[in-house]
Design a protein around this motif. Structure first.
Motif, mmCIF file in Angstrom:
data_model
loop_
_atom_site.group_PDB
_atom_site.id
_atom_site.type_symbol
_atom_site.label_atom_id
_atom_site.label_comp_id
_atom_site.label_asym_id
_atom_site.label_seq_id
_atom_site.Cartn_x
_atom_site.Cartn_y
_atom_site.Cartn_z
ATOM 1 N N LEU A 50 4.480 0.673 -1.133
ATOM 2 C CA LEU A 50 4.048 1.067 -2.898
ATOM 3 C C LEU A 50 4.474 2.696 -2.823
ATOM 4 O O LEU A 50 4.103 3.471 -2.134
ATOM 5 C CB LEU A 50 2.592 0.807 -2.950
ATOM 6 N N HIS A 51 5.077 2.748 -4.107
ATOM 7 C CA HIS A 51 5.494 4.528 -4.267
ATOM 8 C C HIS A 51 5.000 4.612 -5.551
ATOM 9 O O HIS A 51 4.953 3.889 -6.755
ATOM 10 C CB HIS A 51 7.053 4.331 -4.611
ATOM 11 N N VAL A 52 4.247 5.585 -5.540
ATOM 12 C CA VAL A 52 3.468 6.106 -6.584
ATOM 13 C C VAL A 52 4.347 7.452 -7.221
ATOM 14 O O VAL A 52 4.285 8.601 -6.484
ATOM 15 C CB VAL A 52 1.897 6.434 -6.648
ATOM 16 N N GLU A 81 11.781 8.688 -5.496
ATOM 17 C CA GLU A 81 11.881 7.798 -4.560
ATOM 18 C C GLU A 81 12.585 8.240 -3.209
ATOM 19 O O GLU A 81 12.575 7.219 -2.187
ATOM 20 C CB GLU A 81 12.282 6.458 -5.089
ATOM 21 N N LYS A 92 2.547 8.649 -12.446
ATOM 22 C CA LYS A 92 1.343 7.823 -12.286
ATOM 23 C C LYS A 92 2.008 6.238 -12.369
ATOM 24 O O LYS A 92 1.436 5.420 -12.090
ATOM 25 C CB LYS A 92 0.554 7.628 -13.483
ATOM 26 N N GLN A 93 3.154 6.291 -12.039
ATOM 27 C CA GLN A 93 4.053 5.035 -11.942
ATOM 28 C C GLN A 93 3.834 4.212 -10.681
ATOM 29 O O GLN A 93 3.790 4.993 -9.820
ATOM 30 C CB GLN A 93 5.630 5.048 -12.530
ATOM 31 N N ARG A 94 3.597 3.162 -10.444
ATOM 32 C CA ARG A 94 3.261 2.215 -9.452
ATOM 33 C C ARG A 94 4.534 1.218 -9.314
ATOM 34 O O ARG A 94 4.726 0.409 -9.916
ATOM 35 C CB ARG A 94 1.976 1.733 -9.363
ATOM 36 N N THR A 95 5.164 1.386 -8.024
ATOM 37 C CA THR A 95 6.759 0.528 -7.987
ATOM 38 C C THR A 95 6.472 0.180 -6.420
ATOM 39 O O THR A 95 6.459 0.845 -5.421
ATOM 40 C CB THR A 95 7.862 1.628 -8.286
ATOM 41 N N LYS A 110 0.948 -1.266 0.065
ATOM 42 C CA LYS A 110 -0.026 0.111 -0.061
ATOM 43 C C LYS A 110 0.901 1.270 -0.190
ATOM 44 O O LYS A 110 1.955 1.489 0.630
ATOM 45 C CB LYS A 110 -0.993 0.178 1.486
ATOM 46 N N ARG A 111 0.258 2.274 -0.597
ATOM 47 C CA ARG A 111 1.093 3.515 -0.817
ATOM 48 C C ARG A 111 1.358 3.968 0.596
ATOM 49 O O ARG A 111 0.743 4.257 1.327
ATOM 50 C CB ARG A 111 0.301 4.439 -1.516
ATOM 51 N N TYR A 145 8.188 -3.311 -10.953
ATOM 52 C CA TYR A 145 7.250 -2.419 -11.577
ATOM 53 C C TYR A 145 6.092 -2.683 -12.005
ATOM 54 O O TYR A 145 5.953 -3.311 -12.936
ATOM 55 C CB TYR A 145 8.354 -2.014 -12.944
ATOM 56 N N SER A 188 3.845 -0.901 -12.886
ATOM 57 C CA SER A 188 3.504 -0.032 -14.230
ATOM 58 C C SER A 188 4.454 -0.176 -15.323
ATOM 59 O O SER A 188 5.818 -0.353 -15.130
ATOM 60 C CB SER A 188 3.392 1.422 -13.971
#
Length: 217
Positions: A157-159, A165, A203-206, A22-23, A192, A194
């Motif tokens: 989770l990093h958005v 980062e 908007k990338q979710r990592t 989770k973010r 990754y 995304s």
């Protein structure tokens, strides 16, 4: 299996706890030993030809293995996202200075536990046969199939962009990990979710993952 009985397609991103995050919430997770396609490199991922070549070779092997599994074993699955382990001689070059020219990396794609070395060798040979006349992928001989056992890890989770980062990593490394009586081991790991070749940076979710161990004595 009849035409009325479609083959179930496994999606390990949804079924494996190690791919849940989770973010901006740090949590401890036990990552089991898993099979991965792997390929190594060095340098800035934005400018290094080796990085682009590594991606170009991993996906053909991954999809060839998927189709072989479906055809020969009757076991279909969603190809897993690209992952990367990152490190440097001085980790400040990664976490704070962000000197990408000094980074080492291993790119990975997780494989189902029923993948065998024989299946891998056959997939590589098939890709080689298909692309030989076209002169690529250039680094096919550098891909390997290995297991990785990370054990206890912290992840979140990093958005946003990769360059954003640093703050999240600082909180993970300097606050959460020591605050739980832990210390870092192993290599920084990113998953990754995304496709960074297609999704806007913001908007990338990592998933950011760091193996840890208890501080003793």
């Amino acid at each position: 299996m009849t035409e009325r009985e479609p083959m179930d397609k496994a999606d390990f991103k949804k079924s494996l706890d190690a791919y849940q995050a989770k973010r901006d919430q740090f949590r401890l997770v036990d990552v089991p030993e898993q099979w991965y396609l792997m390929i190594d490199g060095h340098g800035d991922p934005n400018t290094s030809p080796a990085f682009a070549e590594a991606i170009e070779v991993l996906y053909p092997v991954a999809y060839t293995l998927k189709f072989a599994s479906k055809r020969e074993l009757g076991r279909d699955y969603v190809v897993m996202p690209l992952e990367g382990q990152w490190w440097a001689q001085d980790m400040a070059a990664f976490t704070s200075q962000r000197d990408k020219s000094r980074w080492d990396w291993t790119l990975l794609i997780m494989q189902p536990d029923w993948t065998t070395p024989e299946m891998f060798d056959a997939a590589v040979a098939k890709v080689d046969e298909k692309v030989r006349a076209k002169g690529g992928p250039a680094r096919l001989g550098d891909v390997r199939l290995e297991t990785l056992a990370e054990g206890r890890c912290v992840q979140t989770l990093h958005v946003g962009s990769f360059d954003a980062e640093a703050g999240t990593l600082a909180r993970m490394h300097d606050e959460f990990i020591p605050g739980r009586g832990l210390r870092r081991t192993g290599r920084h790991h990113e998953i990754y979710l995304s496709d960074f070749r297609k999704v806007a940076p913001e908007k990338q979710r990592t998933i950011l993952r760091q193996p840890v161990e208890e501080v003793r004595g």
